[in-house]
Each structure stands twice: as C-alpha cells, then as structure tokens.
Motif scaffolding. Sequence first.
Motif, PDB file in Angstrom:
ATOM      1  N   GLY A  24       0.829  -1.188   0.000  1.00  0.00           N
ATOM      2  CA  GLY A  24       0.000   0.000   0.000  1.00  0.00           C
ATOM      3  C   GLY A  24       0.870   1.247   0.000  1.00  0.00           C
ATOM      4  N   LEU A  25       0.342   2.342   0.541  1.00  0.00           N
ATOM      5  CA  LEU A  25       1.067   3.607   0.512  1.00  0.00           C
ATOM      6  C   LEU A  25       1.843   3.895   1.787  1.00  0.00           C
ATOM      7  N   LEU A  26       1.741   3.044   2.799  1.00  0.00           N
ATOM      8  CA  LEU A  26       2.435   3.298   4.054  1.00  0.00           C
ATOM      9  C   LEU A  26       3.672   2.414   4.176  1.00  0.00           C
ATOM     10  N   ALA A  27       4.715   2.995   4.752  1.00  0.00           N
ATOM     11  CA  ALA A  27       5.962   2.259   4.955  1.00  0.00           C
ATOM     12  C   ALA A  27       5.824   1.323   6.155  1.00  0.00           C
ATOM     13  N   ARG A  28       6.742   0.374   6.237  1.00  0.00           N
ATOM     14  CA  ARG A  28       6.698  -0.600   7.323  1.00  0.00           C
ATOM     15  C   ARG A  28       7.707  -0.322   8.426  1.00  0.00           C
ATOM     16  N   SER A  29       8.667   0.548   8.164  1.00  0.00           N
ATOM     17  CA  SER A  29       9.675   0.875   9.173  1.00  0.00           C
ATOM     18  C   SER A  29      10.378   2.154   8.754  1.00  0.00           C
ATOM     19  N   PRO A  30      11.064   2.819   9.692  1.00  0.00           N
ATOM     20  CA  PRO A  30      11.826   4.014   9.305  1.00  0.00           C
ATOM     21  C   PRO A  30      12.892   3.714   8.262  1.00  0.00           C
ATOM     22  N   TYR A  31      13.375   2.472   8.208  1.00  0.00           N
ATOM     23  CA  TYR A  31      14.420   2.117   7.246  1.00  0.00           C
ATOM     24  C   TYR A  31      13.986   2.394   5.807  1.00  0.00           C
ATOM     25  N   GLU A  32      12.703   2.293   5.526  1.00  0.00           N
ATOM     26  CA  GLU A  32      12.238   2.503   4.158  1.00  0.00           C
ATOM     27  C   GLU A  32      12.267   3.977   3.756  1.00  0.00           C
ATOM     28  N   PHE A  33      12.582   4.864   4.683  1.00  0.00           N
ATOM     29  CA  PHE A  33      12.788   6.287   4.374  1.00  0.00           C
ATOM     30  C   PHE A  33      14.281   6.620   4.255  1.00  0.00           C
ATOM     31  N   ARG A  34      15.127   5.608   4.108  1.00  0.00           N
ATOM     32  CA  ARG A  34      16.576   5.809   4.092  1.00  0.00           C
ATOM     33  C   ARG A  34      17.036   6.700   2.944  1.00  0.00           C
ATOM     34  N   MET A  35      16.246   6.790   1.853  1.00  0.00           N
ATOM     35  CA  MET A  35      16.640   7.582   0.690  1.00  0.00           C
ATOM     36  C   MET A  35      15.778   8.830   0.536  1.00  0.00           C
ATOM     37  N   SER A  36      15.166   9.278   1.616  1.00  0.00           N
ATOM     38  CA  SER A  36      14.206  10.384   1.547  1.00  0.00           C
ATOM     39  C   SER A  36      14.695  11.646   2.241  1.00  0.00           C
ATOM     40  N   GLY A  37      15.991  11.755   2.442  1.00  0.00           N
ATOM     41  CA  GLY A  37      16.522  12.864   3.209  1.00  0.00           C
ATOM     42  C   GLY A  37      16.430  14.214   2.533  1.00  0.00           C
ATOM     43  N   GLU A  38      16.145  14.257   1.228  1.00  0.00           N
ATOM     44  CA  GLU A  38      16.078  15.539   0.528  1.00  0.00           C
ATOM     45  C   GLU A  38      14.700  15.801  -0.068  1.00  0.00           C
ATOM     46  N   VAL A  39      13.691  15.156   0.477  1.00  0.00           N
ATOM     47  CA  VAL A  39      12.321  15.337   0.000  1.00  0.00           C
ATOM     48  C   VAL A  39      11.652  16.467   0.770  1.00  0.00           C
ATOM     49  N   LYS A  40      11.271  17.510   0.072  1.00  0.00           N
ATOM     50  CA  LYS A  40      10.581  18.631   0.705  1.00  0.00           C
ATOM     51  C   LYS A  40       9.110  18.280   0.946  1.00  0.00           C
ATOM     52  N   ALA A  41       8.469  19.043   1.777  1.00  0.00           N
ATOM     53  CA  ALA A  41       7.043  18.842   2.031  1.00  0.00           C
ATOM     54  C   ALA A  41       6.249  19.107   0.757  1.00  0.00           C
ATOM     55  N   SER A  42       5.125  18.427   0.622  1.00  0.00           N
ATOM     56  CA  SER A  42       4.323  18.532  -0.593  1.00  0.00           C
ATOM     57  C   SER A  42       3.663  19.895  -0.707  1.00  0.00           C
ATOM     58  N   GLU A  43       3.429  20.308  -1.939  1.00  0.00           N
ATOM     59  CA  GLU A  43       2.734  21.570  -2.219  1.00  0.00           C
ATOM     60  C   GLU A  43       1.260  21.266  -2.433  1.00  0.00           C
ATOM     61  N   THR A  44       0.574  21.028  -1.335  1.00  0.00           N
ATOM     62  CA  THR A  44      -0.806  20.577  -1.434  1.00  0.00           C
ATOM     63  C   THR A  44      -1.767  21.668  -1.881  1.00  0.00           C
ATOM     64  N   ASP A  45      -1.355  22.930  -1.800  1.00  0.00           N
ATOM     65  CA  ASP A  45      -2.241  24.004  -2.236  1.00  0.00           C
ATOM     66  C   ASP A  45      -2.582  23.895  -3.718  1.00  0.00           C
ATOM     67  N   SER A  46      -1.710  23.243  -4.487  1.00  0.00           N
ATOM     68  CA  SER A  46      -1.932  23.172  -5.925  1.00  0.00           C
ATOM     69  C   SER A  46      -3.099  22.263  -6.291  1.00  0.00           C
ATOM     70  N   VAL A  47      -3.552  21.421  -5.355  1.00  0.00           N
ATOM     71  CA  VAL A  47      -4.706  20.565  -5.636  1.00  0.00           C
ATOM     72  C   VAL A  47      -5.948  21.021  -4.891  1.00  0.00           C
ATOM     73  N   GLY A  48      -5.867  22.178  -4.261  1.00  0.00           N
ATOM     74  CA  GLY A  48      -7.048  22.767  -3.646  1.00  0.00           C
ATOM     75  C   GLY A  48      -7.671  21.899  -2.585  1.00  0.00           C
ATOM     76  N   ASN A  49      -8.994  21.750  -2.649  1.00  0.00           N
ATOM     77  CA  ASN A  49      -9.695  21.002  -1.617  1.00  0.00           C
ATOM     78  C   ASN A  49      -9.508  19.496  -1.753  1.00  0.00           C
ATOM     79  N   TRP A  50      -8.721  19.066  -2.719  1.00  0.00           N
ATOM     80  CA  TRP A  50      -8.377  17.645  -2.830  1.00  0.00           C
ATOM     81  C   TRP A  50      -7.131  17.311  -2.018  1.00  0.00           C
ATOM     82  N   SER A  51      -6.567  18.277  -1.318  1.00  0.00           N
ATOM     83  CA  SER A  51      -5.316  18.019  -0.615  1.00  0.00           C
ATOM     84  C   SER A  51      -5.501  17.069   0.564  1.00  0.00           C
ATOM     85  N   ALA A  52      -6.688  17.066   1.177  1.00  0.00           N
ATOM     86  CA  ALA A  52      -6.918  16.232   2.354  1.00  0.00           C
ATOM     87  C   ALA A  52      -6.998  14.764   1.957  1.00  0.00           C
TER      88      ALA A  52
END
Length: 657
Positions: free
Chosen positions: A244-272
């Motif tokens: 699915g879309l959820l990780a199983r452990s912090p280890y699976e974020f080992r390559m995510s150190g440079e990922v900025k927060a999402s720009e959810t404003d661009s999808v308006g009320n679909w961001s939730a």
Amino acid sequence: MQFLTDIPPYVILSHTWENEEITFQDIHDLKVAKSKPGFAKVQNACARARRYNFDWIWIDSCCINKESSAELSEAINSMYEYYEDAQACYVYLCDVSAEHHPRNPNSTFRDSRWFKRGWTLQELIAPLRVMFLDKDWKRIGTRRSLCDVVSAITTIPMEVFRGRDISEYSVAQRMSWAALRETTRPEDQAYCLMGLFGISMAPIYEEGGMKAFMRLQQEIIRISDDRSIFAWTASPSSHDEERGLLARSPYEFRMSGEVKASETDSVGNWSAYSFGNDGLHIHLPLESIPDDSLHISDIDSDIKSTVFLASLLCQSITDSSYMPAASSLDDVRELTVRENRFPRPIRRANSDWQLGALNGIIAYHVELLPSAQHFTCTRDTPLTRYYGPRSAFVDLDWPNPTARTTLVYESPSTGEIFAVGLVPHFDDEDRLSYFLKLSQSDSTDGALDCDPKVDTIVQQLGSGAYVSVTCELRGGLLDTSSIVELEVDYTPNGSPEINFFARALRQPDAGFMVPLQLYRRSCSIPDLTEPLQLKEIFPHDFFSQTFEDLAYVTVSNADNDGDNSPNGSGSSDYRLLTYTALGRTPSTVCVAVGLHTSGAWSNVSLPGEGHHWDLTAVSSSTIRLSPRSDTGPIAYIASRTNLQLGSYLLCLDWKER
C-alpha cells in the motif's frame, strides 16, 4: 519527588543502557544501588550537575517506574518534552575517548553506539543545549560547536542544531533521520519518534514493529497533509510483495533525506486524505507510463499498460524537481482555510532564575582548564572580584548598557597572549545571554562578537595553537546574581588534533547509492553467481552510510572552491569504490563515481586484468562502459538514475559478452 507545576531548573542525562543499570526500585535502596556497576554512571552524572550548581537531574533509568504501566506510558509520550524542558543535556558516550577530536578519522566519536540508537534521536534534537562527554566524563564538545560532525554522522541538517524548528522539515526528512537507528524492542522504532511529530499514542508492546509504525503514520496523517509521508523506498525483502502507501519501518525512508514537504495548495480542496475502513482515501494526479520507459524486466507485458505514475507534489531540495515528475493538474479554484496549530509552551522560558540578574549583578567565572593553566591573568579590571592562577570572578552591574570587561592572559613560558571579552545582554524573551569576544592580542577591540547562541568560540594564536572558550550552564541562585561559567581550553601547535580543531566539514554536493555486492553472471553456468563485496571507499568519506543492500557515498563538485583533502573537510570530487571477490578465483573491480558541472559520472576498471573502459551514452540515464581492446571478455552497463530522493543510484550489470 515529583513536580507537576513550578518545575525547578534541571539537567538531564542521555546515554545508552548497559548491564545492570540503576532502576527506580534500586534508587530507593542505596545499598542495592551501590552494588551495581550502573551506580557509577548515576554518581558521575550527579557530580557534574552539582559542579555547575544544579540541584536536580533527571535520568531515565532510575526516574521511571517501569513496573507501573500508566507511568511508563506517560513517560514514553512525554519523553521529548522532558528533554526539551531541561536546561542542558549531558550526553555520556561510554565508548568514546576525547583523545582525538571528533573531526579526526581516528576518533571513535562517529562510531559511538549512542548515534545508532532510536531513543537518542529525540535526545539529540529536543534539548536547548547538548554537551558530549567521553567515557571518563571529559567534555568532548557541544552540539553547536560540533554541528558539522554530528550532521555528517546523523544526516540531520546543521540548521536543526542551530535552532531551526524541525516542523519546517518534511515528514519524509524527519523519518530519514531514524532510518539506520535501532531499538531493543521493535515497537520502539515507532514510539521513539512520537515527539518528533508532536503526536501521542498508547504504547502497546507485543503488537509488533510494523503495526506500531503503521499506527504512527496514521496519527501523523491525522494532523498533517504532507504527502511526503508516502515518499519511501521499499526494503529489498519486500520488493516482490504488493504494497500500500504506508511504509513498514523508518528504514524505508533511508533515501528520503532531501524530499521537501508537498505543495498541497496546488490541488485545492483535494489536498486532504484520510483513512476509512476500506483503506486510505487520497486524490493523486495520475499519468500513464509508456511501455518503452519501463525497464523492469519482471513486469508482464500484458499489465504494463495499467501502470501509472502518481505525483506526490514533493520537490527535491537539491534541484527543486518533482518526485516523480508532476502531472498536469486541472485548474482548481476553491479556497481552503486552515487553522494554525498552537505550539506547546516550553516551561523553561518561565524559569525565574534566568531573570535573577535584572536588578543585580552578573557574575562571570572564567576558569582555566588543565591544558591552559600555563597562562596567567596579567590584566584584570576594577570589576574583577577575584582572580588567581586558574580562575577569575568578574562582576558586571546590570542593567548598565556599558557593562563589559576584558581579561588578558599571557604564558610566561611561550609568550602567547589572548584576551577574553565579556558582554552580558538579554534576549527577546528577557533571558540572560552573553556575547563573548576572543582575540590573540591584549585587547578585544575590533574582535567580532560571538553569536549569543554559540556556546563555544575558538581563536587561533600567532603560534598556531588554538584557544577555545566554552560556556557551561550553571543552575541555582547566588543572592541576586546570575553566574555565567566560562572554561578556557588550549590546544598546542603540533598536536595531532590541530588540523581538525577549527576546520568545519564541507557539506557534499551530491550522493550516490551504490550496491554493497556485485554479481558476475556466467553464460555457461546460468545459475552461478560470484559476488564481489565492497571493501574500500577512497578517499575516506566522513558522510558515508551503510544500508542493508546499499552504501551511500558523497562527492563534491570539482569546480567549487574549498579544500578537497580527505583529512580536511572529508569532501572530494570523486570516490573510488573497490569490490573484491574472496572465492577461489580472487578478482577486483574498481568503480569511480564523481560530480562535475555537467553532472554525475562513473567509470569502471579491472586492475587485475588490465582492462580500461570508455564511457558511451546509451540514453539520458544509462552509460555503457566498453573495453578499449577486444581482448576483454567482460562488458558492463552502468545506470545512473536520479531517484529524486536525494541521491544517484548506481547500477552495475556485469555479464559475459
């Protein structure tokens, strides 16, 4: 004793648990406590607190009644606040010696078990001040003065240690800080991260690590619409599973150190997005992937046409590109108003002892440590109440806008001289702070003021030696005075540590994820594999990390200014990776990776067989390396794919031509 309100100033201990720690039950019977090896740690921690006039210290091993499930649950949920509210945190590293400076590759600082434990992550980030102590309780340095080294070890940006709010970092980034950390109980991999995300949940031991981490992510989703929580890479053991879309452990974020927060404003009320009893509900822009762009051999051709690319609307810190590339969005024009979250008040801001000098005297106690005791104070001021061979007390009236003084120290044996300038002030929250000045002459005129948030200031003398002044926080009250404790250390020229003392590590420009093993496939025996192990990385890479199946190595751009010496900043414009097979037919493969203005590059050679290789671009993401002569039986294909998760991925496919 328990404090619910009016909590007095206290310090806190951070450490790794060893055999026979002192428990809550033991501390109530000192005869039993003193019979255990762990009592020495408690005794030394208390002695250090008393040395700096603190009446209270909190130590997790003996201050939590683990026999009470309610108290244990409260402590787990409040642990981040315990460390955040402390005046200072003493980090005891039982496996480190202060003999070598932490920037020295010979130092055991970066290999300390403390940096590998899950619970110590929040103990590193939460406190206002952090002091590292070695196995003999000698000061190694502060978190602020060693922020470059600690950042290299932990992958946590230096700005965090300089006061930047961790809520400004994406969920994926904060998760990546815990990727390589371990806990004794699998559920604690989730519980030790609650404070970093400002959430609470009941600890349920025996529920399993994956279930606990799933609950953690669900709680984060309740308070955050940052889609970077889905920017993870499956661990090798689950590559063939439907996920699915959820990780199983912090280890699976080992390559995510440079990922900025999402720009959810661009999808308006679909961001939730939210959880229902049938799974996660989320709107994602989808884009069908052409069959010819799928380089995954085990995807059946009949289902390739049903594969889509979903954009999380997250950008890379490095080049601001989207991960993956953002699909086109409909023109949504609907306003969404979000309530601001109220930050939890920090109780230490209300400590009356910090305001004690408003109508009194600020006392500076300047002490020469043993390394600096060949200096003597040759000039004091009328404000100096006492000075002797090793220490001096200076009283400054407050409030007096001109209150400042300078102490001059000189060595009769070497002729070296330096001056320490003292300037008190109050910050925006009316808390006592200070400016320091340090110069290599008998005057601090023209010297730059030290940032009041900096707890260590370093000055090189004309002889090449270094003098450092470190502020040690004191607790308690002395009549109407507040005491600033300053300790002076000296590192002579010629010391093996001199090259590492004041030179900060240069931050790398890019990183490569490289395989730990290479496999040679033989056409004559299809099932035979001959693994080659990664044995050496040259030059030494201070920032390198090792994962389950990959290693992370860093490089810097050759065109950038700076010292590329491996003994200086630890940075280099290339890394040479040596793979060696230890079987009956030993062989060696060398892989070079680097960075230039034009981008990342790689090269391969076989020193044992005398082959050299030329690079030919096959596509924008693949390089073919061919032998310069026709005598070589081997061909390589090296693929460098920008994962948009902070690194380049180097894939080497070794097969007989």
